[in-house]
Design a protein around this motif. Structure first.
Motif, PDB file in Angstrom:
ATOM      1  N   LEU A   1       0.925  -1.205   0.125  1.00 30.28           N
ATOM      2  CA  LEU A   1       0.014  -0.241  -0.025  1.00 30.28           C
ATOM      3  C   LEU A   1       0.850   1.414  -0.183  1.00 30.28           C
ATOM      4  N   ASN A   2       2.163   1.262   0.444  1.00 31.97           N
ATOM      5  CA  ASN A   2       3.112   2.229   0.409  1.00 31.97           C
ATOM      6  C   ASN A   2       3.656   2.267  -0.899  1.00 31.97           C
ATOM      7  N   LEU A   3       4.236   1.508  -1.431  1.00 29.71           N
ATOM      8  CA  LEU A   3       4.890   1.396  -2.527  1.00 29.71           C
ATOM      9  C   LEU A   3       4.090   1.497  -3.944  1.00 29.71           C
ATOM     10  N   LEU A   4       3.054   0.688  -3.974  1.00 30.97           N
ATOM     11  CA  LEU A   4       2.473   0.440  -5.228  1.00 30.97           C
ATOM     12  C   LEU A   4       1.325   1.540  -5.726  1.00 30.97           C
ATOM     13  N   LEU A   5       0.933   1.951  -4.427  1.00 30.97           N
ATOM     14  CA  LEU A   5      -0.347   2.873  -4.649  1.00 30.97           C
ATOM     15  C   LEU A   5      -0.059   4.557  -4.828  1.00 30.97           C
TER      16      LEU A   5
END
Length: 372
Positions: free
Chosen positions: A34-38
């Motif tokens: 949720l931190n890196l991909l969104l």
């Protein structure tokens, strides 16, 4: 071998492994994803500051599990675990201060900035070796462990128990706090150690380093969870719980109560030191306030709220109490201490088994009704 088979093969443990796996997926996969991909504007995006905050809570969860090992399973209420946590933090902080070298404000490659400011002429002998990470990592475990071993041996062989032991451990952490506040101790006085640049060559200001520390903390929490489960499921763990429930009978049966308590207390201190070492690079500072007796009392509250003598309870308690603290100190900071006191009274009177006990009771009632 019996302990290993009980730990990994007992079919009654399926719920445990399901819960353990779910938590692993949540913290090890979902939060980073949720931190890196969104994108940052997504409602589900976990911002970088939140990753660091969760990482701090994970350190607290390790600390709570350490406290639960000695209190929940062995019946020894220590109010000095904040000291072991702080000592582990100072050990890794000393390494990071030595890593700054000539990049400090005063450009002195041999002395940390606070020593230059206080006109120290040479590095104290007890700072030697902390320019090596392996030495600092060893001290993270050895210093809290050695202190706990010596202190515990003196206390347990003298049969200091109950509230008297709690008072003595609290006096220990208070004495250390006063000592570390002194500039002459060589640990930065009331300012402590801060202005860290990197760890093992990785820039602490970079998001990738922060994520790496978060993932490492998650893995260590998982390893701590399994270690505590292994110990408590073993024969030694059963003796620990017998000491908690009926110490005089265990002594009458010929077991070394002193040895059992000393093992639990020392291992617990080592785990607390590791939690402190993971905490400091993520928050960027370590100072004598971490030795405050109030911090050690809070640790006991985390365990009580979650469920003393359970595996998952300390983790739930650490997240629940610190999450409430983060919110309330921002919304109404003057109310936090009152809320904490009220929470402890509520748990003591109405929820003696904590959140885990409450959930187990509710599940039992639902099962009874469904069977009827």
């Amino acid at each position: 071998m019996h302990s290993l088979s009980h730990l990994f093969l007992n079919p009654g443990d399926r719920r445990f492994w399901a819960g353990f796996t779910a938590l692993g997926v949540l913290f090890l996969l979902l939060v980073p994803a949720l931190n890196l991909l969104l994108p940052a504007d997504s409602a589900l995006h976990v911002p970088n500051y939140m990753v660091t905050l969760i990482g701090k809570y994970l350190c607290y969860a390790i600390l709570a599990m350490a406290m639960n090992l000695v209190w929940g399973y062995c019946g020894v209420l220590s109010l000095g675990h904040g000291a072991f946590f702080a000592l582990g933090g100072y050990a890794i902080g000393m390494y990071m201060m030595r890593s700054i070298g000539a990049r400090g404000v005063y450009g002195n490659a041999d002395l940390p900035d606070f020593m230059v400011f206080l006109n120290w002429k040479e590095l104290p002998w007890y700072w030697l070796g902390f320019d090596h990470f392996w030495f600092a990592a060893l001290m993270v475990m050895a210093i809290p462990g050695a202190l706990a071993f010596v202190f515990g041996w003196l206390a347990f062989r003298s049969r200091i128990n109950g509230v008297y032991l709690s008072i003595v451990t609290q006096a220990m952490t208070y004495a250390l706090m006063l000592a570390f506040f002194r500039n002459e101790m060589g640990f930065g006085g009331n300012n402590g150690l801060t202005d860290f640049k990197d760890i093992l060559g990785f820039d602490l200001s970079q998001d990738a380093t922060k994520m790496g520390l978060y993932l490492l903390t998650t893995l260590v929490l998982g390893a701590t969870f399994l270690l505590v489960r292994f110990v408590t499921a073993s024969k030694l763990g059963r003796v620990m719980m017998a000491v908690r429930d009926a110490e005089s009978r265990v002594r009458f049966l010929g077991y070394s109560v002193t040895g059992v308590k000393l093992f639990a207390f020392t291992l617990s201190a080592v785990l607390a030191g590791i939690a402190g070492a993971l905490y400091v690079p993520q928050v960027g500072i370590i100072n004598p306030s971490e030795f405050s007796p109030a911090n050690s009392i809070e640790i006991a509250i985390w365990v009580a709220v979650g469920g003393r003598g359970t595996l998952l309870g300390p983790v739930l308690g650490a997240f629940a109490v610190n999450g409430a603290k983060t919110w309330l100190t921002g919304a109404a900071p003057e109310l936090w201490l009152f809320a904490l006191g009220a929470l402890f009274i509520l748990v003591t009177l109405a929820l003696p088994k904590g959140l885990v006990g409450l959930w187990a009771g509710l599940r039992a009632r639902v099962t009874e009704k469904s069977n009827d």
